[in-house]
Design a protein around this motif. Structure first.
Motif, PDB file in Angstrom:
ATOM      1  N   ASP A 208       0.826  -1.213   0.000  1.00 26.14           N
ATOM      2  CA  ASP A 208       0.000   0.000   0.000  1.00 26.14           C
ATOM      3  C   ASP A 208       0.856   1.258   0.000  1.00 26.14           C
ATOM      4  O   ASP A 208       0.584   2.208  -0.737  1.00 26.14           O
ATOM      5  N   GLU A 209       1.897   1.257   0.798  1.00 24.64           N
ATOM      6  CA  GLU A 209       2.793   2.415   0.860  1.00 24.64           C
ATOM      7  C   GLU A 209       3.538   2.591  -0.465  1.00 24.64           C
ATOM      8  O   GLU A 209       3.672   3.696  -0.974  1.00 24.64           O
ATOM      9  N   ALA A 210       4.004   1.483  -1.027  1.00 26.67           N
ATOM     10  CA  ALA A 210       4.725   1.550  -2.303  1.00 26.67           C
ATOM     11  C   ALA A 210       3.811   2.045  -3.420  1.00 26.67           C
ATOM     12  O   ALA A 210       4.217   2.869  -4.244  1.00 26.67           O
TER      13      ALA A 210
ATOM     14  N   LYS B 185       1.164   3.916  -3.180  1.00 23.61           N
ATOM     15  CA  LYS B 185       0.813   5.320  -2.951  1.00 23.61           C
ATOM     16  C   LYS B 185       1.926   6.253  -3.432  1.00 23.61           C
ATOM     17  O   LYS B 185       1.657   7.332  -3.961  1.00 23.61           O
ATOM     18  N   ASN B 186       3.164   5.830  -3.285  1.00 21.08           N
ATOM     19  CA  ASN B 186       4.307   6.681  -3.618  1.00 21.08           C
ATOM     20  C   ASN B 186       4.991   6.308  -4.930  1.00 21.08           C
ATOM     21  O   ASN B 186       6.056   6.832  -5.237  1.00 21.08           O
ATOM     22  N   PHE B 187       4.388   5.410  -5.705  1.00 14.46           N
ATOM     23  CA  PHE B 187       5.037   4.913  -6.916  1.00 14.46           C
ATOM     24  C   PHE B 187       5.139   5.994  -7.992  1.00 14.46           C
ATOM     25  O   PHE B 187       4.204   6.747  -8.237  1.00 14.46           O
ATOM     26  N   ASP B 188       6.296   6.032  -8.655  1.00  9.82           N
ATOM     27  CA  ASP B 188       6.530   6.966  -9.755  1.00  9.82           C
ATOM     28  C   ASP B 188       7.418   6.257 -10.782  1.00  9.82           C
ATOM     29  O   ASP B 188       8.552   5.884 -10.477  1.00  9.82           O
TER      30      ASP B 188
ATOM     31  N   THR C  40      11.187   7.013 -11.417  1.00 14.70           N
ATOM     32  CA  THR C  40      12.236   6.588 -10.492  1.00 14.70           C
ATOM     33  C   THR C  40      12.688   5.148 -10.718  1.00 14.70           C
ATOM     34  O   THR C  40      13.769   4.770 -10.292  1.00 14.70           O
TER      35      THR C  40
END
Length: 88
Positions: free
Chosen positions: A19-21, A23-26, A29
């Motif tokens: 979930d954290e990954a 939410k912050n995935f781009d 990068t």
């Protein structure tokens, strides 16, 4: 059909919190980690299996399979060998 999740194994994993990954995935990068950023071509077998089999993850388990008759696990190198047989 009786579907059961396999117990997790302790270890150092790339993805500890999905979930954290997510939410912050781009993509910008991580895109440089894939060969298509250099070649402009996509070879999913290479990206998913071969590049790991050619590196330090060669003997790491890449796939677990379990059914009523058997429990199996395959390393990246095992999958590379089998996918090369299927492709040739």
């Amino acid at each position: 059909m009786n579907v059961q999740a396999l117990p997790s194994e302790k270890g150092l994993f790339n993805l500890e919190n999905y979930d954290e990954a997510a939410k912050n995935f781009d993509w910008s990068t991580v895109e440089k980690e894939f060969s298509w950023s250099e070649t402009g071509n996509v070879n999913l077998a290479y990206e998913a299996i071969d590049r790991h089999a050619e590196g330090t993850k060669k003997d790491h388990v890449a796939l677990y399979y379990s059914d009523a008759k058997r429990d199996e696990k395959y390393t990246y190198n095992d999958l590379k060998i089998q996918s090369n047989k299927a492709g040739n």
